[in-house]
Enzyme design. Sequence first.
Site, mmCIF file in Angstrom:
data_model
loop_
_atom_site.group_PDB
_atom_site.id
_atom_site.type_symbol
_atom_site.label_atom_id
_atom_site.label_comp_id
_atom_site.label_asym_id
_atom_site.label_seq_id
_atom_site.Cartn_x
_atom_site.Cartn_y
_atom_site.Cartn_z
ATOM 1 N N SER A 144 0.850 -1.190 0.000
ATOM 2 C CA SER A 144 0.000 0.000 0.000
ATOM 3 C C SER A 144 0.881 1.233 0.000
ATOM 4 O O SER A 144 1.991 1.211 0.561
ATOM 5 C CB SER A 144 -0.899 0.031 1.243
ATOM 6 O OG SER A 144 -1.543 1.291 1.346
ATOM 7 N N TYR A 158 -1.534 -0.501 10.429
ATOM 8 C CA TYR A 158 -1.730 -1.017 9.063
ATOM 9 C C TYR A 158 -0.575 -0.562 8.160
ATOM 10 O O TYR A 158 0.006 -1.363 7.422
ATOM 11 C CB TYR A 158 -3.076 -0.514 8.529
ATOM 12 C CG TYR A 158 -3.302 -0.724 7.055
ATOM 13 C CD1 TYR A 158 -3.745 -1.947 6.565
ATOM 14 C CD2 TYR A 158 -3.082 0.315 6.136
ATOM 15 C CE1 TYR A 158 -3.960 -2.134 5.198
ATOM 16 C CE2 TYR A 158 -3.296 0.141 4.782
ATOM 17 C CZ TYR A 158 -3.735 -1.084 4.312
ATOM 18 O OH TYR A 158 -3.937 -1.269 2.967
#
Length: 249
Positions: A144, A158
């Site tokens: 990501s 995350y």
Amino acid sequence: MGAPVLLITGGGRGIGAATARLAAARGYAVAINYRSDATAASTLVDQIRAEGGNAAAFAADVGDEAEVVGLFQAVERTLGPLAALVNNAGVLETQMRVEAMDAARMRRILATNVVGPLLCCREAIRRMSTRHGGQGGAIVNVSSVAARTGSPGEYVDYAASKGAVDTLTIGLAQEVAADGIRVNAVRPGFIHTDMHASGGEPDRVERVKAFVPMKRGGQPGEVANAILWLLSAEAGYCSGAIVDVAGGR
Ligand code: NAP
């Protein structure tokens, strides 16, 4: 020879589902792993088969070692020898600052987003590596842009897990390069999927798209295109690459 077998973790919805559809259209036999949404996975399998493709669904939690071992055995039994893996399964939880997070949440995030890809890479390498008598293969990890930006105020846990995915891609790519396996990653930006609802903000992409140079969120299919290229022979001299699919962000 049969169709090359591709396992996509978290393939029932979102980016994984778009990747499964495109892979089936390109001639892969697609193993679609999911954790709990059996309906989404089996509906996708039905759609792929209706369009003439080959796919099957497999339940397993990628953070659980025994389930991952069972997953790879079941995929081989059902579809044949593994040729490629997409480590796509990933989770985030409610937006909050680090000082509000408990250890159980941190462990859940790391179990799915870091231990999961590592375990799946291990099982794939044991099957695909020429060192172990395999035919070689390709792995794509779904990281990501959060690995670069850190997601302050939303989910630093995350973001840190995706930093680990980048690092595992770099190290593993070099570790298995001489064994016929290429390892690459994609780093999506803001993509229209249900994941943002898990963070407590289903319409997050609409709010944050102003920060994207292209002024829009991405579609799951746009990430799938990059994944399929990295898996393909066209990317045959690419390993350890991390491709941003983030609208210029
Ligand atoms: P999504 O729509 O929420 O789908 C997540 C998928 O992962 C689902 O199929 C889910 O299974 C599966 N999954 C979750 N935990 C699992 C586990 N422990 N074991 C096996 N499967 C599990 O998410 P998405 O947006 O498509 O995200 C896919 C990947 O892209 C993730 O790695 C995510 O971090 C990354 N990413 C997404 C964005 C974005 O903006 N959407 C941006 C950057 C990176 P069930 O269907 O059974 O729940």
